[in-house]
Design an enzyme around this catalytic site. Structure first.
Site, PDB file in Angstrom:
ATOM      1  CB  SER A  31      -6.197 111.198  29.576  1.00  0.00           C
ATOM      2  OG  SER A  31      -5.828 111.897  28.402  1.00  0.00           O
ATOM      3  CE1 TYR A  89      -2.057 107.777  29.145  1.00  0.00           C
ATOM      4  CE2 TYR A  89      -3.271 109.141  27.590  1.00  0.00           C
ATOM      5  CZ  TYR A  89      -2.627 108.999  28.804  1.00  0.00           C
ATOM      6  OH  TYR A  89      -2.563 110.057  29.674  1.00  0.00           O
TER       7      TYR A  89
HETATM    8  P1  NAD Z   1       5.035 111.953  34.412  1.00  0.00           P
HETATM    9  O1  NAD Z   1       5.650 110.946  33.498  1.00  0.00           O
HETATM   10  O2  NAD Z   1       5.832 113.122  34.830  1.00  0.00           O
HETATM   11  O3  NAD Z   1       4.457 111.255  35.729  1.00  0.00           O
HETATM   12  C1  NAD Z   1       4.108 109.902  35.843  1.00  0.00           C
HETATM   13  C2  NAD Z   1       4.701 109.351  37.125  1.00  0.00           C
HETATM   14  O4  NAD Z   1       4.226 108.015  37.309  1.00  0.00           O
HETATM   15  C3  NAD Z   1       6.233 109.281  37.103  1.00  0.00           C
HETATM   16  O5  NAD Z   1       6.750 109.892  38.272  1.00  0.00           O
HETATM   17  C4  NAD Z   1       6.508 107.777  37.077  1.00  0.00           C
HETATM   18  O6  NAD Z   1       7.713 107.410  37.724  1.00  0.00           O
HETATM   19  C5  NAD Z   1       5.294 107.245  37.803  1.00  0.00           C
HETATM   20  N1  NAD Z   1       5.055 105.820  37.544  1.00  0.00           N
HETATM   21  C6  NAD Z   1       5.141 105.157  36.362  1.00  0.00           C
HETATM   22  N2  NAD Z   1       4.889 103.853  36.540  1.00  0.00           N
HETATM   23  C7  NAD Z   1       4.624 103.676  37.864  1.00  0.00           C
HETATM   24  C8  NAD Z   1       4.306 102.546  38.663  1.00  0.00           C
HETATM   25  N3  NAD Z   1       4.191 101.324  38.130  1.00  0.00           N
HETATM   26  N4  NAD Z   1       4.110 102.743  39.995  1.00  0.00           N
HETATM   27  C9  NAD Z   1       4.228 103.972  40.549  1.00  0.00           C
HETATM   28  N5  NAD Z   1       4.527 105.076  39.830  1.00  0.00           N
HETATM   29  C10 NAD Z   1       4.727 104.929  38.510  1.00  0.00           C
HETATM   30  O7  NAD Z   1       3.733 112.447  33.625  1.00  0.00           O
HETATM   31  P2  NAD Z   1       2.537 113.418  34.045  1.00  0.00           P
HETATM   32  O8  NAD Z   1       2.192 114.170  32.812  1.00  0.00           O
HETATM   33  O9  NAD Z   1       2.807 114.142  35.301  1.00  0.00           O
HETATM   34  O10 NAD Z   1       1.382 112.337  34.252  1.00  0.00           O
HETATM   35  C11 NAD Z   1       0.618 112.184  35.429  1.00  0.00           C
HETATM   36  C12 NAD Z   1      -0.709 111.546  35.061  1.00  0.00           C
HETATM   37  O11 NAD Z   1      -1.467 112.449  34.267  1.00  0.00           O
HETATM   38  C13 NAD Z   1      -0.593 110.265  34.233  1.00  0.00           C
HETATM   39  O12 NAD Z   1      -1.579 109.339  34.663  1.00  0.00           O
HETATM   40  C14 NAD Z   1      -0.901 110.743  32.834  1.00  0.00           C
HETATM   41  O13 NAD Z   1      -1.372 109.708  32.017  1.00  0.00           O
HETATM   42  C15 NAD Z   1      -1.942 111.790  33.118  1.00  0.00           C
HETATM   43  N6  NAD Z   1      -2.162 112.765  32.062  1.00  0.00           N
HETATM   44  C16 NAD Z   1      -1.181 113.612  31.670  1.00  0.00           C
HETATM   45  C17 NAD Z   1      -1.438 114.542  30.674  1.00  0.00           C
HETATM   46  C18 NAD Z   1      -0.388 115.513  30.182  1.00  0.00           C
HETATM   47  O14 NAD Z   1      -0.613 116.178  29.164  1.00  0.00           O
HETATM   48  N7  NAD Z   1       0.736 115.659  30.853  1.00  0.00           N
HETATM   49  C19 NAD Z   1      -2.694 114.589  30.067  1.00  0.00           C
HETATM   50  C20 NAD Z   1      -3.686 113.718  30.498  1.00  0.00           C
HETATM   51  C21 NAD Z   1      -3.413 112.824  31.506  1.00  0.00           C
END
Ligand code: NAD
Length: 250
Positions: free
Chosen positions: A141, A156
């Site tokens: 991130s 985080y």
């Molecule tokens: P999201 O919440 O839609 O997706 C996260 C997924 O991880 C969910 O489907 C959840 O069920 C799954 N998950 C949680 N705990 C788990 C576990 N113990 N085992 C297996 N799966 C698990 O959010 P997103 O925005 O799609 O995030 C995806 C990735 O991108 C994450 O790592 C997040 O930190 C990162 N990220 C997102 C953003 C943003 O702005 N959306 C920015 C930077 C990084």
């Protein structure tokens, strides 16, 4: 021709239909890969895989649990025969001030992003070593780079910075096996992780801080994963690819 014909790609945390993981799964599938979506039971990974088509599979796997990761990798090898790409995408965040982070908060956030990235990588590397080919893409991130994104607390940022170090060290260790390990650092992307959590009064200021003037969409990240998963990036390992609209330029 397609970039990932004959390849098998595993995406952790890929079941949420609005998330980065599912958008990535869809784009990898469109390039010819067979997909294994891993996620927690309540996220219904089999249902998500079915959305992609019958040649794809969804498995319940908790990335914080080593036995669960190993069992998922074994099942994928049994059903799909190989593992070429791993996308370490599962992650959770919490808004917290430093003094409010409890031990349980720390464990929850670091375990999914950092321990999960280690355990799933450990689960697939032996198969990749046998193939002498593999690409691991870790979703970090912008929060790791600038000390806080928009929503996540310092734990985080620490988890996601840890992912960068882990990925770079694995890249160094496994280059000789032709296993590449790279990271993506998304900025603010519209998914369920931040849905309804950006206060209206902060929205304009946030947009002003992004040179491209808009929040990202899941496909913006997915396209970069396709690049890192495919042979287009075959001389890239240990890199960090920023997907942030210019929010952080360094
Ligand atoms: P999201 O919440 O839609 O997706 C996260 C997924 O991880 C969910 O489907 C959840 O069920 C799954 N998950 C949680 N705990 C788990 C576990 N113990 N085992 C297996 N799966 C698990 O959010 P997103 O925005 O799609 O995030 C995806 C990735 O991108 C994450 O790592 C997040 O930190 C990162 N990220 C997102 C953003 C943003 O702005 N959306 C920015 C930077 C990084």
């Amino acid at each position: 021709s397609q970039l990932l014909e004959g390849k098998v790609a595993v995406i952790t945390g890929g079941a949420g239909l609005n998330g980065l993981g599912f958008a990535t799964a869809r784009m990898l599938a469109a390039q010819g890969a067979r997909i294994a979506i891993l996620d927690l039971e309540q996220a219904n990974p089999a249902g998500a895989a079915a959305e992609l088509g019958p040649q794809h599979i969804g498995l319940v796997a908790n990335v914080t649990d080593k036995a669960s990761c190993d069992a998922a990798a074994a099942e994928i090898l049994k059903q799909l025969g190989r593992i070429d790409v791993l996308v370490n995408n599962a992650g959770i965040t919490q808004p917290r001030k430093t003094l409010d982070i409890t031990g349980a908060d720390y464990d929850a956030v670091l375990d999914v992003s950092l321990r999960g990235t280690l355990y799933m990588s450990q689960a697939v590397i032996p198969a990749m070593q046998k193939q002498k080919n593999g690409s691991i893409v870790c979703i970090s991130s912008v929060s790791a780079q600038r000390g806080g994104g928009i929503l996540g607390g310092p734990h985080y940022s620490a988890a996601k910075a840890g992912v960068l170090g882990l990925a770079k060290a694995m890249a160094r260790e496994y280059g000789a096996d032709n296993i590449r390990v790279n990271c993506i650092t998304p900025g603010l992307i519209a998914t369920d992780i931040n849905k309804g959590k950006i206060p209206e009064d902060r929205r304009a200021a946030i947009l002003e801080s992004i040179p491209l003037g808009c929040i990202g969409e899941p496909n913006d990240v997915a396209g970069c994963v396709v690049f890192l998963a495919s042979e287009l990036s075959k001389y890239c390992t240990g890199i960090t690819l920023d997907v942030n609209g210019g929010m952080l330029i360094h």
